[in-house]
Design a protein around this motif. Structure first.
Motif, PDB file in Angstrom:
ATOM      1  N   VAL A 138       0.826  -1.129   0.077  1.00 17.42           N
ATOM      2  CA  VAL A 138       0.004  -0.044   0.154  1.00 17.42           C
ATOM      3  C   VAL A 138       0.817   1.100   0.193  1.00 17.42           C
ATOM      4  O   VAL A 138       1.510   1.457   1.006  1.00 17.42           O
ATOM      5  CB  VAL A 138      -0.945   0.028   1.133  1.00 17.42           C
ATOM      6  CG1 VAL A 138      -1.872   1.200   1.061  1.00 17.42           C
ATOM      7  CG2 VAL A 138      -1.618  -1.326   1.124  1.00 17.42           C
ATOM      8  N   THR A 139       0.609   2.149  -1.029  1.00  9.10           N
ATOM      9  CA  THR A 139       1.528   3.342  -1.257  1.00  9.10           C
ATOM     10  C   THR A 139       0.739   4.532  -0.810  1.00  9.10           C
ATOM     11  O   THR A 139       1.392   5.591  -0.688  1.00  9.10           O
ATOM     12  CB  THR A 139       2.217   3.613  -2.490  1.00  9.10           C
ATOM     13  OG1 THR A 139       1.129   3.402  -3.548  1.00  9.10           O
ATOM     14  CG2 THR A 139       3.339   2.272  -2.713  1.00  9.10           C
ATOM     15  N   ALA A 140      -0.783   4.563  -0.898  1.00  8.54           N
ATOM     16  CA  ALA A 140      -1.358   5.637  -0.542  1.00  8.54           C
ATOM     17  C   ALA A 140      -2.799   5.019  -0.250  1.00  8.54           C
ATOM     18  O   ALA A 140      -3.275   4.050  -0.665  1.00  8.54           O
ATOM     19  CB  ALA A 140      -1.655   6.585  -1.718  1.00  8.54           C
ATOM     20  N   GLY A 141      -3.500   5.853   0.793  1.00  8.67           N
ATOM     21  CA  GLY A 141      -5.027   5.486   1.082  1.00  8.67           C
ATOM     22  C   GLY A 141      -4.958   4.714   2.485  1.00  8.67           C
ATOM     23  O   GLY A 141      -3.982   4.403   3.016  1.00  8.67           O
ATOM     24  N   LYS A 142      -5.940   4.396   2.947  1.00 11.06           N
ATOM     25  CA  LYS A 142      -6.512   3.957   4.108  1.00 11.06           C
ATOM     26  C   LYS A 142      -6.630   2.295   4.132  1.00 11.06           C
ATOM     27  O   LYS A 142      -7.815   1.919   3.358  1.00 11.06           O
ATOM     28  CB  LYS A 142      -7.432   4.748   4.963  1.00 11.06           C
ATOM     29  CG  LYS A 142      -7.194   6.090   4.979  1.00 11.06           C
ATOM     30  CD  LYS A 142      -8.242   6.710   5.893  1.00 11.06           C
ATOM     31  CE  LYS A 142      -7.942   8.409   5.934  1.00 11.06           C
ATOM     32  NZ  LYS A 142      -9.028   9.102   6.828  1.00 11.06           N
ATOM     33  N   THR A 143      -5.977   1.441   4.694  1.00 14.21           N
ATOM     34  CA  THR A 143      -6.224   0.062   4.627  1.00 14.21           C
ATOM     35  C   THR A 143      -5.908  -0.478   6.208  1.00 14.21           C
ATOM     36  O   THR A 143      -5.015   0.365   6.905  1.00 14.21           O
ATOM     37  CB  THR A 143      -5.311  -0.667   3.585  1.00 14.21           C
ATOM     38  OG1 THR A 143      -3.878  -0.333   3.713  1.00 14.21           O
ATOM     39  CG2 THR A 143      -5.987  -0.169   2.088  1.00 14.21           C
ATOM     40  N   ASP A 144      -6.151  -1.623   6.352  1.00 13.21           N
ATOM     41  CA  ASP A 144      -5.850  -2.177   7.638  1.00 13.21           C
ATOM     42  C   ASP A 144      -4.514  -2.502   7.733  1.00 13.21           C
ATOM     43  O   ASP A 144      -4.002  -3.058   8.905  1.00 13.21           O
ATOM     44  CB  ASP A 144      -6.902  -3.244   8.236  1.00 13.21           C
ATOM     45  CG  ASP A 144      -6.679  -4.569   7.199  1.00 13.21           C
ATOM     46  OD1 ASP A 144      -6.192  -4.283   6.204  1.00 13.21           O
ATOM     47  OD2 ASP A 144      -7.016  -5.515   7.684  1.00 13.21           O
ATOM     48  N   ARG A 145      -3.819  -2.699   6.724  1.00 14.25           N
ATOM     49  CA  ARG A 145      -2.468  -3.093   6.786  1.00 14.25           C
ATOM     50  C   ARG A 145      -1.558  -2.332   5.657  1.00 14.25           C
ATOM     51  O   ARG A 145      -2.259  -1.794   4.737  1.00 14.25           O
ATOM     52  CB  ARG A 145      -2.067  -4.724   6.446  1.00 14.25           C
ATOM     53  CG  ARG A 145      -2.668  -5.705   7.826  1.00 14.25           C
ATOM     54  CD  ARG A 145      -2.788  -6.920   7.318  1.00 14.25           C
ATOM     55  NE  ARG A 145      -1.627  -7.515   6.937  1.00 14.25           N
ATOM     56  CZ  ARG A 145      -1.504  -8.674   6.245  1.00 14.25           C
ATOM     57  NH1 ARG A 145      -2.567  -9.554   6.045  1.00 14.25           N
ATOM     58  NH2 ARG A 145      -0.609  -9.410   5.959  1.00 14.25           N
ATOM     59  N   LEU A 146      -0.271  -2.502   5.705  1.00 10.49           N
ATOM     60  CA  LEU A 146       0.432  -1.832   4.559  1.00 10.49           C
ATOM     61  C   LEU A 146       1.371  -2.874   3.691  1.00 10.49           C
ATOM     62  O   LEU A 146       1.385  -2.322   2.572  1.00 10.49           O
ATOM     63  CB  LEU A 146       1.809  -1.080   5.379  1.00 10.49           C
ATOM     64  CG  LEU A 146       1.737   0.040   6.435  1.00 10.49           C
ATOM     65  CD1 LEU A 146       2.964   0.329   6.826  1.00 10.49           C
ATOM     66  CD2 LEU A 146       0.966   1.135   5.528  1.00 10.49           C
ATOM     67  N   GLU A 147       0.887  -4.166   3.875  1.00 14.06           N
ATOM     68  CA  GLU A 147       1.223  -5.088   2.957  1.00 14.06           C
ATOM     69  C   GLU A 147       0.386  -6.404   3.057  1.00 14.06           C
ATOM     70  O   GLU A 147       0.176  -6.690   4.207  1.00 14.06           O
ATOM     71  CB  GLU A 147       2.756  -5.498   2.949  1.00 14.06           C
ATOM     72  CG  GLU A 147       3.171  -6.564   2.197  1.00 14.06           C
ATOM     73  CD  GLU A 147       4.806  -6.640   2.437  1.00 14.06           C
ATOM     74  OE1 GLU A 147       5.528  -7.166   1.564  1.00 14.06           O
ATOM     75  OE2 GLU A 147       5.459  -6.291   3.674  1.00 14.06           O
ATOM     76  N   TYR A 148       0.199  -6.921   2.101  1.00 15.44           N
ATOM     77  CA  TYR A 148      -0.615  -8.229   2.029  1.00 15.44           C
ATOM     78  C   TYR A 148       0.040  -9.269   1.035  1.00 15.44           C
ATOM     79  O   TYR A 148       0.505  -8.960  -0.003  1.00 15.44           O
ATOM     80  CB  TYR A 148      -2.160  -7.831   1.167  1.00 15.44           C
ATOM     81  CG  TYR A 148      -2.763  -6.714   1.990  1.00 15.44           C
ATOM     82  CD1 TYR A 148      -3.709  -7.254   3.048  1.00 15.44           C
ATOM     83  CD2 TYR A 148      -2.518  -5.221   1.757  1.00 15.44           C
ATOM     84  CE1 TYR A 148      -4.485  -6.086   3.924  1.00 15.44           C
ATOM     85  CE2 TYR A 148      -3.377  -4.523   2.433  1.00 15.44           C
ATOM     86  CZ  TYR A 148      -4.280  -4.917   3.473  1.00 15.44           C
ATOM     87  OH  TYR A 148      -4.738  -3.918   3.855  1.00 15.44           O
ATOM     88  N   SER A 149       0.010 -10.529   1.325  1.00 14.86           N
ATOM     89  CA  SER A 149       0.256 -11.587   0.569  1.00 14.86           C
ATOM     90  C   SER A 149      -1.022 -12.072  -0.104  1.00 14.86           C
ATOM     91  O   SER A 149      -1.869 -12.349   0.386  1.00 14.86           O
ATOM     92  CB  SER A 149       0.978 -12.669   1.396  1.00 14.86           C
ATOM     93  OG  SER A 149       2.078 -12.168   2.053  1.00 14.86           O
TER      94      SER A 149
END
Length: 233
Positions: A138-149
């Motif tokens: 994730v490089t911009a915006g609102k998510t529950d984590r910064l990275e996902y597999s």
């Protein structure tokens, strides 16, 4: 004589800033707070000389330079580690993706470097799922984590429970897009919420194949897709 490969790259994502692609053109590449580093990060959590990347022939190693807050690769704190394509380096709140698609796996078997080697973190395989694995940063915006597999055949982007990439903004749609994994790789397609879906700035209306480094934009978030290389033994 060995084969010549292109220099590796770093996809640098500094906290609160955009992403930058930096080529590793030198045999020694330093990272730290001081401006005379090859990659300078102005952050008090980053040491003046924090870490360095060393190239030995076509193999790259990351070494922590006794920094105050440490250096991690794929979430694991390291002192020295061999770098593989798509490894995620964490320094403070900043993330750096190591990209080396030109590396020849056989070169990594050299034991004359004097550095400790670490094993790449294996990915779980899913029956009926993709034959390759990938991650989303994730490089911009609102998510529950910064990275996902991406380990499942279907990976939903949205705010609803069970979404692989969970959107957390106030007006985030329950379903924004779908990343599908099959034997041939991964594709992305829009959902029924009518939110515009872009890949590398181009609209996607039906389905599009994803390639390493593609940037996905939907529902106010920007995501970088990258393939995790798996060494075949």
């Amino acid at each position: 004589m060995g084969l010549v490969t292109n220099s590796a790259k770093l996809l640098v994502k500094l906290q609160g800033q955009g992403s930058t692609l930096v080529e590793l053109e030198r045999d020694s590449f330093t990272i730290g707070r001081r401006p005379d580093n090859d990659l300078s990060i102005e952050d008090h959590t980053v040491s003046s000389r924090h870490a360095k990347i060393i190239r030995v022939q076509s193999v790259y190693f990351l070494e922590d330079l006794k920094s105050t807050n440490g250096t991690a690769v794929n979430g694991q704190t390291i002192e020295r580690a061999q770098l593989h394509d798509a490894d995620v380096i964490t320094i403070g709140q900043h993330r750096i993706i190591f990209q080396d698609s030109g590396t020849i796996p056989a070169c990594a078997s050299s034991t004359s470097t004097g550095f400790d080697q670490t094993m790449a973190i294996p990915s779980r395989s899913v029956q009926g799922g993709p034959s390759i694995t990938a991650r989303i940063l994730v490089t911009a915006g609102k998510t529950d984590r910064l990275e996902y597999s991406l380990t499942k055949p279907s990976n939903l982007i949205g705010s609803q429970d069970g979404a692989t990439i969970r959107l957390t903004g106030w007006f985030a749609p329950k379903t924004a897009a779908l990343i599908s994994g099959r034997a041939g790789g991964f594709t992305v397609s829009p959902s029924q919420c009518n939110k515009p879906l872009l890949v590398n700035g181009h609209p996607v209306t039906v389905q599009q194949q994803l390639n390493d480094g593609d940037v996905i934009e939907v529902a106010g978030v920007s995501l970088t897709f990258y393939v995790v290389q798996q060494n075949v033994r």
